[in-house]
Design a protein around this motif. Structure first.
Motif, mmCIF file in Angstrom:
data_model
loop_
_atom_site.group_PDB
_atom_site.id
_atom_site.type_symbol
_atom_site.label_atom_id
_atom_site.label_comp_id
_atom_site.label_asym_id
_atom_site.label_seq_id
_atom_site.Cartn_x
_atom_site.Cartn_y
_atom_site.Cartn_z
ATOM 1 N N ASN A 278 43.634 55.633 79.071
ATOM 2 C CA ASN A 278 44.458 55.794 77.871
ATOM 3 C C ASN A 278 45.929 55.549 78.174
ATOM 4 O OD1 ASN A 278 42.110 56.490 76.559
ATOM 5 N ND2 ASN A 278 42.562 58.676 76.433
ATOM 6 N N MET A 279 46.371 55.993 79.343
ATOM 7 C CA MET A 279 47.758 55.795 79.753
ATOM 8 C C MET A 279 48.045 54.313 79.972
ATOM 9 S SD MET A 279 49.703 57.677 82.956
ATOM 10 C CE MET A 279 49.191 59.298 82.384
ATOM 11 N N GLY A 280 47.156 53.633 80.700
ATOM 12 C CA GLY A 280 47.349 52.211 80.951
ATOM 13 C C GLY A 280 47.367 51.406 79.664
ATOM 14 N N TYR A 281 46.471 51.748 78.749
ATOM 15 C CA TYR A 281 46.383 51.039 77.470
ATOM 16 C C TYR A 281 47.659 51.222 76.649
ATOM 17 C CZ TYR A 281 44.755 49.985 72.720
ATOM 18 O OH TYR A 281 44.628 49.481 71.442
ATOM 19 N N ALA A 282 48.078 52.467 76.473
ATOM 20 C CA ALA A 282 49.260 52.744 75.645
ATOM 21 C C ALA A 282 50.518 52.132 76.251
ATOM 22 C CB ALA A 282 49.436 54.258 75.471
ATOM 23 N N SER A 352 45.972 59.667 74.212
ATOM 24 C CA SER A 352 44.783 60.229 73.581
ATOM 25 C C SER A 352 43.753 59.156 73.275
ATOM 26 C CB SER A 352 45.167 60.962 72.291
ATOM 27 O OG SER A 352 45.860 60.099 71.405
ATOM 28 N N SER A 353 42.545 59.612 72.988
ATOM 29 C CA SER A 353 41.496 58.708 72.513
ATOM 30 C C SER A 353 40.572 59.460 71.574
ATOM 31 C CB SER A 353 40.710 58.089 73.673
ATOM 32 O OG SER A 353 40.109 59.077 74.478
ATOM 33 N N PRO A 364 41.081 54.329 72.591
ATOM 34 C CA PRO A 364 42.404 54.874 72.923
ATOM 35 C C PRO A 364 43.424 54.616 71.823
ATOM 36 C CG PRO A 364 42.034 52.829 74.115
ATOM 37 C CD PRO A 364 40.760 53.128 73.371
ATOM 38 N N THR A 365 44.435 55.466 71.781
ATOM 39 C CA THR A 365 45.538 55.318 70.829
ATOM 40 C C THR A 365 46.755 54.734 71.545
ATOM 41 O OG1 THR A 365 46.477 57.517 71.236
ATOM 42 C CG2 THR A 365 44.713 57.366 69.593
ATOM 43 N N ILE A 387 45.881 53.406 66.150
ATOM 44 C CA ILE A 387 44.591 53.190 66.783
ATOM 45 C C ILE A 387 43.896 52.011 66.108
ATOM 46 C CG2 ILE A 387 43.463 54.885 65.267
ATOM 47 C CD1 ILE A 387 41.624 55.588 67.656
ATOM 48 N N LEU A 388 43.269 51.171 66.909
ATOM 49 C CA LEU A 388 42.502 50.044 66.380
ATOM 50 C C LEU A 388 41.028 50.437 66.312
ATOM 51 C CD1 LEU A 388 44.093 46.995 68.212
ATOM 52 C CD2 LEU A 388 43.987 47.310 65.743
#
Length: 475
Positions: A278-282, A352-353, A364-365, A387-388
């Motif tokens: 989630n951290m990497g994505y955001a 978050s997710s 993930p958000t 969020i998608l």
């Protein structure tokens, strides 16, 4: 992930650097890159980055890669030797062996050597240190062996070197942790570096921290030398072609502004794969929306981390039932907070997710915005995120009441959140309370972290002061 498609005019190399098991963070970056349609013709993995490079070369999509990281048992990495070996620790080749990585981790992660060897979709390279010649070898996917992949993640002291065709091979991190020069060999005009290892300025106490510092010195020092080589190549090319100046490759860097937690925190469940993803994505989504068109300057600042004096982090997992797609279904909402106290300012991060269908769908958000306001009962924390869901952009809002530090320490806070989900047209689709069980609240306390780069933490008084500042953030 879109790789090597004809419409792309860019020759991009995706450089997956090492960082131990923190490379689960890279799975989140891969998700963001896929959503943006970023295309790569070459993927290179070093040290822990080999796991993700091998998963991509095995044909896995980023969503599947993230799913496999989330479900991986960390105990599968632990593979001890015979008991009598530990009676002579100074004669051991390594404190563990690679049996479980070979038999359990690789199969779970979907790393398939036949598919890697046969992959023609893109070029993949895997870096190993040839100890016999003290040099780096970038093994191409069509000829890489499973032993090369194992050797590439075999960190000295912890795992033994592996003999392949008469030479000894081990993890390349002591020479370099990211092989940009292989990207040069592949003719890349853009390097997209995913950096998971720490690069903070303080020299910390203790043998473990100093061992980690040695790895960081090697990794960052090797990268700085690569910058110099690339600059020299460009300078010489410019002199040879004065009337047709070649364009220097661009560098784009995905990293956590604050260094990612170390592997012991992962093994002790202070942070988990979901939170790293989630951290990497955001963070990747944020970087992609604000990335410099000219790329990063190739210097020490490109991978440098900010260093707070104190960090307080914890997770919360809320559950409930919602009406979604014309039927009721259970959901979970997992949140990880990281509060950083710097010398002159403070920050809160929220990752978050949203988890549907009994954990088969973990979304993930990104772009989380945190605000606090005073109320008669206490301070109201509100977090807004995007969020998608499918391919459509939705918005999530959740809020909870925070009162005093002792309630957080005793598990009396974060019992309930007001949860709202808006669709792509900003219509309110879900408005329900979600609750965190008492077991999860106690787990949150147990697995929370309070760390500092200072020689003394300051005791419970400082701990309470940090939580108090967290509650009153920006009020």
């Amino acid at each position: 992930m879109k790789i090597n498609e004809p419409k792309s005019q860019k020759n991009r190399s995706l450089i997956l650097a090492g960082g131990g098991l923190r490379v689960a963070y890279q799975a989140g970056v891969l998700l963001a890159l896929e959503e943006e349609g970023i295309e790569f013709k070459h993927i290179d993995g070093t040290s822990g980055g080999i796991f993700n490079a091998a998963m991509l070369a095995s044909g896995l999509e980023p969503k599947e890669i993230a799913k496999r990281w989330r479900s991986l048992k960390l105990t599968d990495f632990i593979s001890g030797k015979k008991a009598k070996s530990y009676l002579r620790p100074f004669r051991m080749k390594g404190f563990s062996d690679a049996d479980n990585i070979r038999k359990k981790v690789f199969p779970h992660l979907g790393i398939n050597l036949d598919k890697i060897n046969q992959n023609k979709t893109f070029k993949a390279t895997f870096n190993v240190c040839n100890f016999s010649t003290k040099s780096i070898e970038a093994i191409p996917n069509e000829s890489v062996k499973e032993d090369h992949l194992i050797a590439g993640v075999s960190l000295p002291i912890f795992m033994p070197a592996i003999q392949i065709d008469g030479s000894w091979y081990t993890d390349a991190v002591w020479i370099k942790d990211a092989n940009l020069m292989e990207g040069v060999q592949q003719g890349a005009d853009e390097f997209w570096l995913v950096w998971a290892i720490g690069n903070s300025p303080s020299y910390l106490q203790g043998a473990f921290h100093q061992y980690v510092h040695m790895i960081e010195i090697s990794a960052s020092g090797g990268l700085l030398e690569e910058y110099k080589q690339i600059e020299l190549i460009h300078r010489n090319a410019t002199l040879e072609h004065a009337n047709d100046i070649p364009i220097s490759p661009k560098l784009f860097v995905f990293k956590s502004q604050i260094a990612l937690p170390l592997d012991p925190d992962f093994f002790l469940n202070k942070i988990n794969a979901r939170e790293l993803i989630n951290m990497g994505y955001a963070q990747a989504k944020e970087y992609l929306s604000n990335m410099p068109l000219e790329g990063e300057t190739m210097d020490a600042k490109a991978t440098a981390n900010l260093e707070p004096k104190y960090i307080y982090s914890f997770r919360a997992v809320f559950e409930g039932v919602v009406e979604w797609n014309s039927k009721k279904q259970p959901i979970k909402f997992a949140v990880f907070f990281r509060y950083a106290d710097f010398q002159d300012n403070r920050s809160i991060e929220s990752y978050s997710s949203l988890i549907f269908n009994n954990e088969t769908e973990d979304i993930p958000t990104f772009n989380s915005q945190i605000s606090n306001s005073k109320s008669e009962e206490g301070n109201l924390m509100k977090v807004e995120s995007q969020i998608l869901i499918g391919s459509k952009l939705h918005k999530i809002e959740f809020s909870t009441l925070l009162t005093n530090p002792w309630e957080i320490l005793l598990g009396l806070s974060f019992k309930r959140i007001s949860f709202r989900l808006y669709d792509e047209n900003d219509n309110l689709k879900v408005d329900v309370p979600l609750h965190q069980s008492i077991i999860d609240r106690f787990k949150s306390i147990y697995y929370s972290t309070f760390t500092t780069v200072l020689s003394k933490k300051g005791g419970i008084k400082k701990y309470l002061s940090i939580i108090k500042n967290f509650i009153a953030y920006e009020i």
